[in-house]
Design a protein around this motif. Structure first.
Motif, PDB file in Angstrom:
ATOM      1  N   ASN A   1       0.838  -1.188   0.000  1.00  0.00           N
ATOM      2  CA  ASN A   1       0.000   0.000   0.000  1.00  0.00           C
ATOM      3  C   ASN A   1       0.880   1.247   0.000  1.00  0.00           C
ATOM      4  O   ASN A   1       1.870   1.333   0.737  1.00  0.00           O
ATOM      5  CB  ASN A   1      -0.900  -0.004   1.244  1.00  0.00           C
ATOM      6  CG  ASN A   1      -2.081   0.928   1.113  1.00  0.00           C
ATOM      7  OD1 ASN A   1      -2.034   1.908   0.376  1.00  0.00           O
ATOM      8  ND2 ASN A   1      -3.152   0.625   1.827  1.00  0.00           N
TER       9      ASN A   1
ATOM     10  N   LEU B   1      -0.105   3.992   1.101  1.00  0.00           N
ATOM     11  CA  LEU B   1      -0.429   4.693   2.340  1.00  0.00           C
ATOM     12  C   LEU B   1       0.251   3.989   3.507  1.00  0.00           C
ATOM     13  O   LEU B   1       0.263   2.759   3.572  1.00  0.00           O
ATOM     14  CB  LEU B   1      -1.940   4.717   2.557  1.00  0.00           C
ATOM     15  CG  LEU B   1      -2.766   5.428   1.482  1.00  0.00           C
ATOM     16  CD1 LEU B   1      -4.243   5.292   1.780  1.00  0.00           C
ATOM     17  CD2 LEU B   1      -2.376   6.882   1.388  1.00  0.00           C
ATOM     18  N   THR B   2       0.804   4.758   4.405  1.00  0.00           N
ATOM     19  CA  THR B   2       1.549   4.161   5.497  1.00  0.00           C
ATOM     20  C   THR B   2       1.431   5.014   6.748  1.00  0.00           C
ATOM     21  O   THR B   2       0.712   6.022   6.772  1.00  0.00           O
ATOM     22  CB  THR B   2       3.028   3.990   5.091  1.00  0.00           C
ATOM     23  OG1 THR B   2       3.705   3.219   6.078  1.00  0.00           O
ATOM     24  CG2 THR B   2       3.719   5.331   4.927  1.00  0.00           C
ATOM     25  N   SER B   3       2.155   4.624   7.781  1.00  0.00           N
ATOM     26  CA  SER B   3       2.084   5.321   9.066  1.00  0.00           C
ATOM     27  C   SER B   3       3.071   6.492   9.105  1.00  0.00           C
ATOM     28  O   SER B   3       4.221   6.348   8.683  1.00  0.00           O
ATOM     29  CB  SER B   3       2.406   4.347  10.205  1.00  0.00           C
ATOM     30  OG  SER B   3       2.605   5.043  11.419  1.00  0.00           O
TER      31      SER B   3
ATOM     32  N   ASP C   1      -2.738   4.423  10.819  1.00  0.00           N
ATOM     33  CA  ASP C   1      -1.679   3.656  10.169  1.00  0.00           C
ATOM     34  C   ASP C   1      -1.646   3.866   8.662  1.00  0.00           C
ATOM     35  O   ASP C   1      -0.738   3.385   7.995  1.00  0.00           O
ATOM     36  CB  ASP C   1      -1.855   2.160  10.457  1.00  0.00           C
ATOM     37  CG  ASP C   1      -1.563   1.817  11.908  1.00  0.00           C
ATOM     38  OD1 ASP C   1      -0.804   2.573  12.538  1.00  0.00           O
ATOM     39  OD2 ASP C   1      -2.097   0.819  12.411  1.00  0.00           O
ATOM     40  N   LEU C   2      -2.650   4.551   8.129  1.00  0.00           N
ATOM     41  CA  LEU C   2      -2.716   4.820   6.686  1.00  0.00           C
ATOM     42  C   LEU C   2      -2.951   6.311   6.464  1.00  0.00           C
ATOM     43  O   LEU C   2      -3.747   6.711   5.622  1.00  0.00           O
ATOM     44  CB  LEU C   2      -3.833   3.998   6.039  1.00  0.00           C
ATOM     45  CG  LEU C   2      -3.733   2.482   6.163  1.00  0.00           C
ATOM     46  CD1 LEU C   2      -5.001   1.828   5.667  1.00  0.00           C
ATOM     47  CD2 LEU C   2      -2.526   1.949   5.387  1.00  0.00           C
TER      48      LEU C   2
ATOM     49  N   SER D   1       7.413  -0.489   4.165  1.00  0.00           N
ATOM     50  CA  SER D   1       6.336  -1.387   3.739  1.00  0.00           C
ATOM     51  C   SER D   1       6.900  -2.759   3.383  1.00  0.00           C
ATOM     52  O   SER D   1       6.248  -3.789   3.592  1.00  0.00           O
ATOM     53  CB  SER D   1       5.581  -0.791   2.548  1.00  0.00           C
ATOM     54  OG  SER D   1       6.461  -0.445   1.504  1.00  0.00           O
TER      55      SER D   1
END
Length: 810
Positions: free
Chosen positions: A528, A530-532, A557-558, A568
Motif C-alpha cells: 500500500n 499509504l503508510t504510518s 496507520d494509513l 512497507s
C-alpha cells in the motif's frame, strides 16, 4: 444494507414476487446479494391447528395427566395426553399435530411425534403460550374464543408477520439509496422503463400541530460549516413503553433489536427515510439550551456503550449549557438517552458535514447506522420533514404533546448541482443513441429537473441528495443504469488498434527486470502506498514535514503516503516470518511521495529485500545464508541486464541511520542504486530478529541511462581463456576495488575478469598487513595466448601493484 420487502411496498404498490423485484434492483445498481425470509414467529405456527376438546378423562396411570379426545373438524377425533391443569371438555385449543416443528426460547427445534405416555397413545400436543412462542405463560394451555371454527390454521388466527428481506451490497456513492424510501425511488424509475407507472407513496405529516409552547429549548450552532442545518422540537407528557408488534417486526426484519417506542421510532425513520434522528431526555438538558460545538482536546466523554472517550478538538458535539450530551452524528452519551422514566424529550434532526463525521467516527472506532449515513451525505432537504414524521409517530405510540415550535437553523441553503448534458457525449459514452424522450423520462423519474432543452443538450438541476452526480459523465451513468446495461446492443464490428511501444518504455523495461528477478527466485510484492507517519521517525533522512498527508485517512496507520519503499517491505518480511516463512527474496516496483514547499514530488523506485537462506533446504546442498555479496550480485545482474555494467559505474561506500553498511553505484553525480544491510534498530521496530538486506534503485535515473545504452552482441570466443593467480601482501587500507581498477588500467583488452577468492589476516603476517589471493582471467578472442604474452602481462600487473599499492608477492 437490509431492505424489507413488506416495508418497501408501503412506498410502491407492487405485486411482483421478491425474486423479480430483486433482479430489477440489481439491474439498477443496487445489487441484491441475497434474499432471506423473516417470520415474526419462528416456524410460522405451521402444523398448528385449532381443535375442540370433545372429552377429558383422568389418565388411568398418572394423577396429573388427562386423556382427551380432540376434534379437528375432519370427522376423525384424535387422542392426546395433556398435563395442563386447565384443560377441559368443550374448549377450543391450539394443537401441534404430528410432524409439527416447534422452537424453544433458544431457537432450538423440536418435532412433535406420535408416542405413548404412561401407556396411553398421544397424537399431538395441546399447547401453552410459551410452547408456541406467543407469550411467556406456562400455567396452562391456551384457551381460545369459541367462535373460531375447528380446523382453522393457527397462523390465520394469530398476527404473524412473514416478510422477505433483501441484502443489498450498497456502493459508497449511493448515499441516496440508504433507506426504504430511497430504494423505492429507484424501483419506481426502473418500473417506468418497463412501462409500469406507479406513484411513490410518501408518508404524510400534514397532521403535525404544536399543542403548546411550554417547553422551548433554544439551539445555538457555533460553526455552521460543521452543522449546516439543525432542527429540533420538544415533546412532553410521553409514556415510554414497549413498541407495538408492527414496529418491532419492521425493525427485527432488518436486524435491529427493539428498545422502546421512542428509540424505535427514531430507528424506524432512519431506515424509512435515511435521516438519522436522536431523542434526548429533556430533563437532563441544563439551561434549556442546546449548543452544537467542538470542545477542548482531551475532554472526557462517556458514550452509551459505557466507554470513556477522549475527545479531539475537531469532534463536533451536542451539548447543553454545562456538559456534552452526544457525539454529533455518531453516538449518544450515557446519561442523555431515553429511559423508562423519561416523560419529555428533545428530538433532533440535522445535516452534519460528512467529512467531519467520518473523521470523528474513525478516530473513535465507531461505526453506527447514523454515522454510516452522515459520512456519505444525506438529503439536507428532508431534515424538517423527517422530524415531523418522527414526532407524529412518537405521539401515536407514546402519547404526549408537541410543546415547542420547530427550530430550524439553516443559514446557508445547500444548493442543487447544475449540469449541462450533451446528447452527443451521451451517445459516445453509452455506445448507442437513446431517444431524447427516453432520456428526459429517465431524468424526470430520478427527480432530476430539466431546466432547458436544445438540439444539442439539456440543462439540468441535480437534487442535493445526489451528491454523487455532479458531472456530465455521472448523469450519463444514471441514464444508462436505469435504461439497463443489458438493453445496450453489441456491435458486429471489432475494432483494434496497434500502438508503437518503445522497447525502452518503462513498462517493457520493468517487465524485463521482473522476469529476470523471478528467474532468480524472487517474488514480486505490491504494498500500500499509504503508510504510518511514525515511520519517518526511524530515519533522519525522512522528514515529517515532507509527508503527503491524507485529508481523510482510513486510520492512523494509513495517514500519509510513503517516502520510502523500505518500511512497507519490512512489514511484508515481518508478516511472512511470523507465518514460518523466513527465507525470503522480494522485490517491488513502486513510487515514493514527498511534499517540498507545497510542491508534490513522485519518484519511482525498485526495492529489493532479501532475508534468510539463499535457497530452500535440500539434501543435495547445505544451508547458505544470504549475505551482502549475494545482494551485490543481484544488484549487479540487474544493471548488467540494462547495459549498465559495474565497470562503468562509480562505487562508493556509505553508512546511514537505516543501513549499517552499504554501497552506492553512480554514473557521474547521478545515484542509480544504494544497497546494504538494514540496521538492527530498524528491524527491532518490526520485530525482525534475522538479517535483512535491502537495495533501493532510483528507477527514474536507471531508466534514463538505460535508454542511451547500446548493448552489443558478439560471438562466443573460440579460443581458450587462461587463469593466473597472485597472492598479494598489502596494507589493511587497500581495497579489492583498488586492485581491480589498477588491473583493468594495466591491461584493457586481454584481461577479462579479476576475482578475489581468498582473504587472510592474522598470524604470521606483519602488523597492518593482509593477504589477498586474486585470480586473473586472460583471453584473446582471435588466437591462443602464448606463454610469452601471458608472462608479460603478469609482470606488468605485478610491477604496478608494487609501485602503486606497495604490494608484495607472497
Amino acid at each position: 444494507m437490509k431492505i424489507s420487502y413488506n416495508w418497501l411496498k408501503q412506498f410502491v404498490n407492487l405485486d411482483w414476487d421478491a425474486e423479480q423485484a430483486g433482479e430489477l434492483l440489481t439491474d439498477l445498481g443496487l445489487e441484491v446479494e441475497g434474499i432471506d425470509t423473516y417470520q415474526s414467529l419462528k416456524g410460522g405456527l405451521e402444523g398448528v391447528i385449532i381443535g375442540q376438546v370433545l372429552s377429558c378423562e383422568k389418565h388411568p396411570n398418572a394423577d396429573k395427566l388427562k386423556v382427551t379426545k380432540v376434534d379437528f373438524g375432519n370427522g376423525d377425533p384424535v387422542q392426546i395426553v395433556c398435563g395442563a391443569p386447565n384443560v377441559a371438555a368443550g374448549q377450543k385449543v391450539p394443537v401441534a399435530t404430528i410432524g409439527t416443528k416447534l422452537y424453544d426460547d433458544k431457537g432450538e427445534e423440536w418435532v412433535i411425534k406420535k408416542g405413548k405416555i404412561r401407556g396411553e397413545e398421544s397424537h399431538g400436543m395441546i399447547c401453552a403460550e410459551d410452547e408456541l412462542g406467543l407469550g411467556q405463560s406456562h400455567d396452562g394451555i391456551m384457551i381460545l374464543d369459541t367462535d373460531i371454527p375447528v380446523g382453522t390454521k393457527a397462523s390465520e388466527i394469530f398476527d404473524i408477520e412473514n416478510d422477505t428481506v433483501f441484502e443489498i451490497g450498497l456502493t459508497p456513492n449511493r448515499a441516496d439509496a440508504m433507506s426504504h424510501w430511497g430504494t423505492a425511488r429507484d424501483l419506481k424509475a426502473g418500473l417506468l422503463q418497463k412501462d409500469i407507472t406507479i406513484e411513490l407513496i410518501t408518508p404524510s405529516v400534514s397532521n403535525f400541530r404544536v399543542e403548546n409552547r411550554l417547553h422551548k429549548i433554544d439551539i445555538e450552532v457555533k460553526d455552521a460549516s460543521l452543522a449546516p442545518r439543525y432542527c429540533g422540537v420538544t415533546i412532553s407528557d410521553i409514556k415510554v413503553k414497549e413498541s407495538p408488534s408492527w414496529l418491532q417486526n419492521r425493525l427485527k426484519a432488518i436486524g435491529i433489536t427493539p428498545k422502546n417506542n421512542v428509540v424505535d421510532v427514531t430507528n424506524y425513520v432512519l431506515h424509512e427515510l435515511g435521516q438519522p434522528l436522536h431523542a434526548f431526555d429533556a430533563h437532563y438538558i441544563d439551561g434549556n439550551k442546546i449548543e452544537v460545538k467542538t470542545l477542548e482536546k482531551g475532554t472526557k466523554f462517556t458514550t452509551l456503550d459505557e466507554v470513556e472517550r477522549e475527545l479531539h478538538e475537531e469532534d463536533l458535539m451536542i451539548c447543553d449549557e454545562t456538559k456534552p450530551l452526544c457525539i454529533a452524528g455518531v453516538f449518544g452519551g450515557i446519561n442523555s438517552g431515553v429511559t423508562e422514566t423519561t416523560t419529555s424529550i428533545f428530538l433532533e434532526s440535522a445535516y452534519f458535514n460528512p467529512v467531519s463525521i467520518r473523521k470523528t467516527a474513525k478516530r473513535h472506532g465507531l461505526n453506527t447506522d447514523a454515522s454510516f449515513r452522515f459520512e456519505r451525505g444525506i438529503d439536507p432537504n428532508i431534515t424538517e420533514y423527517a422530524l415531523k414524521r418522527a414526532a407524529l409517530l412518537i405521539q401515536e405510540l407514546a402519547g404526549g404533546n408537541i410543546s415547542s415550535e420547530i427550530i430550524d437553523l439553516y443559514p446557508k441553503k445547500l444548493e442543487d448541482f447544475q449540469v449541462l448534458l450533451s446528447f452527443e457525449n451521451a451517445t459516445k459514452l453509452i455506445g448507442e443513441e437513446l431517444p431524447q424522450d427516453t432520456i428526459k423520462s429517465i431524468l424526470s423519474s430520478l427527480d432530476i429537473k430539466i431546466n432547458s432543452i436544445s438540439e444539442t443538450g439539456i440543462g439540468l438541476t441535480i437534487p442535493a441528495y445526489r451528491n454523487d452526480v455532479q458531472r456530465e459523465a455521472d448523469v450519463i451513468e444514471e441514464i444508462l443504469r436505469v435504461y439497463g446495461y443489458n438493453n445496450i446492443g453489441f456491435t458486429q464490428k471489432l475494432n483494434a488498434s496497434i500502438s508503437n511501444i518503445d522497447k525502452f518504455s518503462d513498462y517493457n523495461v520493468q517487465n524485463t527486470i521482473s522476469n529476470q528477478l523471478v528467474g532468480q527466485g524472487f517474488n514480486e510484492m505490491l504494498a500500500n502506498s499509504l503508510t504510518s507517519p511514525e515511520y519517518t521517525k526511524l530515519s533522519e533522512q525522512l522528514k515529517g514535514e515532507n509527508n503527503v498527508v491524507m485529508l481523510n485517512p482510513l486510520s492512523n496507520d494509513l495517514a500519509v503516503m510513503r517516502q520510502s519503499l523500505l518500511f512497507s517491505g519490512l512489514e511484508a518480511i515481518s508478516h511472512n516470518i511470523n507465518r514460518k516463512r523466513s527465507d525470503l527474496k522480494l522485490f517491488e516496483f513502486g513510487k515514493t511521495y514527498h511534499s517540498y514547499n507545497e510542491e508534490r514530488v513522485e519518484n519511482k523506485h525498485l526495492g529489493i529485500l532479501i532475508s534468510g537462506n539463499r535457497a530452500l533446504e535440500s539434501w543435495k546442498t547445505g544451508q547458505q545464508a544470504s549475505d551482502f555479496f549475494f545482494l551485490k550480485g543481484v544488484v549487479s545482474s540487474v544493471l548488467e541486464r540494462l547495459g549498465l555494467g559495474i565497470q562503468k559505474l562509480k562505487t562508493s561506500t556509505f553508512k546511514n541511520d537505516v543501513l549499517s553498511e552499504g554501497i552506492i553505484f553512480s554514473l557521474g553525480k547521478t545515484k542509480l542504486v544504494e544497497f546494504g544491510i538494514v540496521k538492527k534498530s530498524v528491524l527491532k521496530h518490526f520485530s525482525i530478529s534475522q538479517e535483512v538486506l535491502y537495495a533501493d534503485f532510483n528507477w527514474d535515473n536507471v531508466l534514463a541511462y538505460a535508454k542511451h545504452t547500446k548493448i552489443k552482441y558478439k560471438d562466443i570466443p573460440k579460443f581458450p581463456e587462461v587463469r593466473r593467480d597472485f597472492a598479494l601482501l598489502i596494507d589493511d587500507v587497500v581495497k579489492f576495488e583498488d586492485i581491480q581498477t589498477i588491473a583493468r588500467q594495466t591491461e584493457k583488452h586481454l584481461l577479462k575478469n579479476v576475482n578475489l577468492f581468498d582473504v587472510y589476516q592474522g598470524k604470521n603476517l606483519p602488523k597492518g598487513k593482509k593477504s589477498y589471493a586474486v585470480s586473473f582471467i586472460l583471453q584473446d578472442e582471435h588466437k591462443t595466448l602464448t606463454d610469452k604474452q601471458i608472462d608479460k602481462i603478469m609482470n606488468k600487473l605485478q610491477h604496478n601493484f608494487e609501485n602503486k599499492l606497495g604490494a608484495e608477492l607472497r
